[in-house]
Write an enzyme that holds these catalytic residues in place. Structure first.
Site, PDB file in Angstrom:
ATOM      1  N   ASP A 323      59.854   6.593  17.506  1.00  0.00           N
ATOM      2  CA  ASP A 323      59.814   5.014  17.377  1.00  0.00           C
ATOM      3  C   ASP A 323      59.487   4.152  18.790  1.00  0.00           C
ATOM      4  O   ASP A 323      58.231   3.615  18.751  1.00  0.00           O
ATOM      5  CB  ASP A 323      61.414   4.702  16.611  1.00  0.00           C
ATOM      6  CG  ASP A 323      61.353   5.268  15.344  1.00  0.00           C
ATOM      7  OD1 ASP A 323      60.648   6.219  15.053  1.00  0.00           O
ATOM      8  OD2 ASP A 323      62.297   4.825  14.951  1.00  0.00           O
ATOM      9  N   GLU A 555      73.321  11.717  15.231  1.00  0.00           N
ATOM     10  CA  GLU A 555      71.892  11.658  15.040  1.00  0.00           C
ATOM     11  C   GLU A 555      71.114  12.064  16.327  1.00  0.00           C
ATOM     12  O   GLU A 555      70.318  12.659  16.493  1.00  0.00           O
ATOM     13  CB  GLU A 555      71.740  10.319  14.743  1.00  0.00           C
ATOM     14  CG  GLU A 555      70.017   9.753  14.648  1.00  0.00           C
ATOM     15  CD  GLU A 555      69.696   8.484  14.281  1.00  0.00           C
ATOM     16  OE1 GLU A 555      68.604   8.224  14.027  1.00  0.00           O
ATOM     17  OE2 GLU A 555      70.721   7.637  14.108  1.00  0.00           O
TER      18      GLU A 555
END
Length: 585
Positions: A323, A555
């Protein structure tokens, strides 16, 4: 629990702790609830599972068994165990509710079966006991695999698609997807680039199950050869997606990580299965070459970078999966993206291997693989001498920052406008290499394009081991500590994501590559083996420690403390720690 059909029989559990002043009724577990633990401890993906939930002193254990057969896929039986732990006061009244939502598609009848064959199958598959891991770490690995398996789901619905050929978004045709998910409570949907990493683990546990999931994904392909990078199918998936992410753009790609798993499955994959897949693989491969081509021959560029330059310190590249990883500061058609070039080299290699298994023409794919793996051309297009590493190339300024925008005085009777951070460019951009050393720089090593005798390999290994750059006691950080955008916010509201944190999926690729270089004849063989053992120990030790302290896989992980960050539980690619532990090297 639901059946794998568009209108599924759905069963569930609700629980209510009634205390003085009220109580809370739950039927889902969300990370915002603050539960100390929830997740699967054991799950084989098909016949058996044990789940544990700890909610304010309440301990809940759910167990299911399934007997295949019959006209509706088999019979299920559940057992629920509940007890209070350490409340120190009067125990609340506990109420359990079971619900069934049915469309008259079947019935449930209880059946019990022995589960001991599961702790055996796990050991036979991964061998953690004979490798010397203590019982506590073996239970941790078993829970990681079980959470990934227990989060698998069947989704059905329509994606919302924006095509350059149409003025308005349109619903795609109805589609079904059987897939793993990164986090069933927080990300209950399929992500294309995540799924390839999920299937690396599932391919080891249950190759037939993994082949089925990969086939489901490839069946989502449209006539052009495009697969949406997010699969937001049905109400459950849509409920967890911010509106701005619902729309899928048909020119936007995602890394073809499914090919990593397919490469592992190839030796034992049945030929009829490969014959069915091959036309889809060719269409997918051709779509990448047609739509993601770069400005020069044998270069590639991710489409869909964020065009709103004033909002972001560095415009995001969601298509890459990384990202907010730093790219060229000013997106342009002249960009050359290193990681996409490496993914296309891998794709060419796998397409050639599939074609050879089927007796199909493989030469075009082999020639493309050789061209994309040419170390001299790779150096010419992507080696940044001033960085001492491989890098992206594009229209880039090194003098970019965020500053608070001055706001005009409020009109009479109106509230003052809120100040906001905007981007400030202090030096005009120019075509150059992007000065960011991190995960993207490693891709020629991660996907093993570099020759074992490459003159660039020592620099890559040195950057990996440098604590000033990528090395930490917990794993490899995503962006070097001495990089300009290390741990920098991308906007007022966007904290750093791929700008320093430790991500298990890339660390897994690094370990896989290091082992390969350690096994190959070359001057860096001993150095690669040394780094492999150090990195493997650091990664496993930290993930186990954080799981023991928090009860969850996360994560990503802090590069300064090792603590879990982001979404939890995240038994997606973080569950790759099981494969890391299972290595025989």
């Amino acid at each position: 629990m639901k059946t794998r059909s568009p209108r599924a029989l759905v069963t569930g559990l609700m629980w209510l702790q009634q205390r003085e002043g009220g109580g809370s009724l739950r039927h889902t577990c969300e990370q915002s609830d603050g539960l100390s633990r929830y997740g699967w401890l054991m799950h084989d993906g098909e016949n058996f599972g044990v789940q544990e939930i700890r909610d304010e002193g309440l301990f809940l254990k759910t167990e299911f068994v399934k007997r295949p057969g019959g006209e509706h896929g088999g019979d299920w039986s559940w057992r629920i165990t509940a007890r209070m732990e350490g409340t120190g006061g009067p125990a609340p009244l506990l109420s359990l509710f079971f619900y069934v939502a049915t469309d008259e598609q079947g019935t449930l009848e209880p059946h019990l079966e022995n589960r001991t064959r599961l702790g055996r199958r796990f050991e036979e598959t991964f061998g953690l006991g004979r490798k010397g891991f203590p019982p506590s770490q073996r239970r941790f690995a078993q829970a990681a695999l079980s959470d990934l398996l227990g989060g698998m789901g069947y989704f059905h619905g329509r994606s919302l698609v924006q095509s350059p050929l149409q003025e308005r978004p349109v619903p795609a045709p109805e589609a079904a997807l059987f897939t793993a998910v990164p986090s069933r409570s927080f990300f209950p949907r399929g992500f294309l680039w995540d799924e390839g990493f999920h299937q690396l683990l599932l391919a080891r546990w249950d190759p037939a199950l993994s082949r089925e999931v990969i086939a489901h994904w490839l069946d989502l392909m449209n006539a052009e050869g495009w697969i949406p990078r997010e699969q937001i199918l049905g109400e459950e998936a849509r409920a967890k997606v911010p509106p701005e992410f619902l729309l899928q753009h048909s020119e936007t790609a995602n890394p073809p990580t499914l090919l990593l798993a397919l490469q592992r499955l190839l030796p034992s994959a049945p030929l009829p299965y490969l014959r069915r897949l091959f036309p889809r693989l060719r269409a997918w491969y051709d779509w990448y070459n047609r739509t993601q081509a770069g400005p020069l021959p044998l270069t590639f560029r991710w489409r869909g970078r964020d065009p709103q330059l004033e909002r972001f310190l560095n415009p995001k590249t969601l298509a890459s999966g990384l990202d907010d990883y730093p790219r060229a500061s000013h997106p342009s058609p002249e960009e050359r993206h290193l990681d996409l070039r490496c993914w296309m080299a891998l794709a060419s290699r796998v397409l050639a291997e599939v074609a050879e298994r089927l007796g199909e023409p493989a030469r075009p794919y082999r020639e493309m693989e050789e061209a994309l793996s040419d170390n001299g051309l790779l150096e010419q297009l992507h080696w940044a001498p001033e960085l001492g590493a491989f890098a992206d190339y594009g229209n880039h300024s090194a003098a970019v920052g965020l500053r608070w925008q001055r706001v005009a005085p409020a009109a009479p009777g109106q509230p003052p406008p809120a100040p906001r951070l905007v981007r400030e460019v202090r030096e005009a951009p120019r075509p150059r290499f992007v000065g960011a050393l991190g995960y993207v720089s490693l891709f020629p090593l991660l996907l093993q394009l570099l020759r074992p005798d490459s003159p660039q390999l020592p620099a890559m290994l040195a950057a990996m081991r440098s604590e000033r750059q990528l090395w930490t006691p917990f794993g490899l950080r995503s962006l070097a500590r001495d990089s300009p955008l290390y741990m920098q916010r991308n906007t007022q509201h966007d904290p750093p994501y791929w700008r320093g944190s430790i991500w298990v999926n890339i660390n897994y690729l690094a370990l896989w590559a290091l082992r390969s270089y350690a096994d190959a004849e070359g001057p860096q063989r001993e150095r690669a083996a040394e780094l492999y053992h150090e990195l493997r120990h650091n990664l496993v030790a930290n993930l186990y420690r954080q799981y023991a302290e928090s009860g969850f896989l996360w994560e990503h992980y802090s590069d300064s403390t090792g603590r879990g960050q982001g979404c939890h539980p995240f038994a997606g690619w973080s569950a790759l720690v099981v494969l890391v532990m299972a290595e025989d090297y």
